[in-house]
Design a protein around this motif. Sequence first.
Motif, PDB file in Angstrom:
ATOM      1  N   VAL A 242      -5.200   3.610  -4.466  1.00  0.00           N
ATOM      2  CA  VAL A 242      -5.201   2.391  -3.656  1.00  0.00           C
ATOM      3  C   VAL A 242      -5.761   2.663  -2.263  1.00  0.00           C
ATOM      4  O   VAL A 242      -5.478   3.701  -1.658  1.00  0.00           O
ATOM      5  CB  VAL A 242      -3.765   1.822  -3.519  1.00  0.00           C
ATOM      6  CG1 VAL A 242      -3.766   0.547  -2.683  1.00  0.00           C
ATOM      7  CG2 VAL A 242      -3.168   1.536  -4.883  1.00  0.00           C
TER       8      VAL A 242
ATOM      9  N   TYR B 261       0.839  -1.204   0.000  1.00  0.00           N
ATOM     10  CA  TYR B 261       0.000   0.000   0.000  1.00  0.00           C
ATOM     11  C   TYR B 261       0.873   1.252   0.000  1.00  0.00           C
ATOM     12  O   TYR B 261       0.663   2.187  -0.783  1.00  0.00           O
ATOM     13  CB  TYR B 261      -0.923  -0.003   1.221  1.00  0.00           C
ATOM     14  CG  TYR B 261      -1.681   1.291   1.424  1.00  0.00           C
ATOM     15  CD1 TYR B 261      -2.826   1.576   0.673  1.00  0.00           C
ATOM     16  CD2 TYR B 261      -1.244   2.232   2.359  1.00  0.00           C
ATOM     17  CE1 TYR B 261      -3.524   2.766   0.854  1.00  0.00           C
ATOM     18  CE2 TYR B 261      -1.937   3.420   2.541  1.00  0.00           C
ATOM     19  CZ  TYR B 261      -3.070   3.682   1.793  1.00  0.00           C
ATOM     20  OH  TYR B 261      -3.748   4.858   1.971  1.00  0.00           O
TER      21      TYR B 261
ATOM     22  N   LYS C 254       0.681   3.503  -3.257  1.00  0.00           N
ATOM     23  CA  LYS C 254      -0.101   4.709  -2.986  1.00  0.00           C
ATOM     24  C   LYS C 254       0.775   5.958  -2.979  1.00  0.00           C
ATOM     25  O   LYS C 254       0.472   6.957  -3.641  1.00  0.00           O
ATOM     26  CB  LYS C 254      -0.807   4.566  -1.634  1.00  0.00           C
ATOM     27  CG  LYS C 254      -1.580   5.796  -1.168  1.00  0.00           C
ATOM     28  CD  LYS C 254      -2.880   5.939  -1.894  1.00  0.00           C
ATOM     29  CE  LYS C 254      -3.723   7.070  -1.314  1.00  0.00           C
ATOM     30  NZ  LYS C 254      -4.999   7.216  -2.030  1.00  0.00           N
TER      31      LYS C 254
END
Length: 461
Positions: free
Chosen positions: A285, A274, A278
């Motif tokens: 995300v 993540y 991201k």
Amino acid sequence: MDVEALLSNCNFSMLEGKVDSRILKSVKCMGFVKPTRIQAEVLPHLMLGKDVIGAAKTGSGKTLAFLIPVVDKLLKLGFTKKLGTGCIILSPTRELALQTYTVLKKLLTEIDLSHCLIVGGEKKVKDILALQRGSNIVVSTPGRLLDHLQNTESFRCYNLKCLVVDEADKLLEAGFEKHITGIISLLPSKRQTLLFSATIDNKVKSLVKLALHANPVLVSVNEDRQSTVTGLQQGYCICPVEKRIPWLYKMLKKTKKLKVMVFFSSCKSVDFHYDFFKIHCRAAVLSIHGKQSQSRRKEAYQKFVEAGNGALFCTDVAARGLDIPSVDWIVQYDPPTDPKEYIHRVGRTARGLNQKGSAVILLRPEEEEFIKYLRKEKVYLDKYSFGDPPNEVQDMLEDLVTKNGVVKTLARKAYLSFLRCYKTHPMKKIFNIQTMDLKLAAKAFGFLEQPDVDFLKSQKS
């Protein structure tokens, strides 16, 4: 009501005159015209007040199948706040409870039945106030519900008419057997009980004997040839372990206008991927896993439900029960624990009536035999080729891990948890850490040099 007529005509309007018109109006406003098979088959029995066991695979429409008759029953009985709780709905996770509660609220748009959501992670004071005012329908997780039944004097459920046990197999898998036994012992025995489950194993059968009256009606719609829904296109990709990040990068680029769920084997792996995608790749995300706070999980779930596109990185906490609309792709980046978990993961797409979706699982060359195990479960996958993934994203990750201490820490934790999941995998014959090159696996987390792995000192690298 004629089940076969309802099935062949497939229209909720056939319930006019049998179900409160406000319920049918809400169902129509929610966009549902035709019932799914489980809805069409269980509704006649539930409307007659019978105990029912509903066996249907995930995504079949079980939530409306029990909410419609429950709400109709309480309306016909004239339930008000003074009568207390008339129905309790048990869910295995906070997310599934929230999802059920969201559907319930939409169904009650023009109906004055009080309701509340009671789950762990929220303040008990809010629960107590809602119960004191009199909640006709309570949606809850087992631990918090049992706590209130034992300790909250204002929880009036002596007028209980319905108990719904949703995702019974998941409740038992999660270790809630004692909680459910305790709950049932504290509820009035004169009630209608509805039990829904994707599978009916021995544990579920024991729960049926405990919770339901003699001779309940069994409605099973799991008897089609395949274990997954027909609108689902499934495949697998063979990818060397060191090329996993470029593969995922390319996959997310190809699906950036679509809605995608990506499954990982651990919370730490979700956090690392993540952060990288991201923050550093600026991808759309979100993330959900079991170690996040309740408020963060709730916020991410709601955002993804409302999103038109983007990716949700998650663990198997999101594999069961969650009904997220219009998920286009399921990506199994890390392997499931077994074929059953594979089926639950892909059940997040191609949901409802005439829905379509796609799924892909990423496997190392040594893991292709897993496809044979899926075939035994009547799950058939095509072999996909995504071409050569871009090397520049690998270079960017390696540069970040070398220079950025935060990313390096996240990467190391994710790498170690990735190896632990392989070391303890139930299907060791297929997902075998002994066949994995640990240095190449470390590259998948951006390491030029393999981090020290204490729990695999004997493993060759």
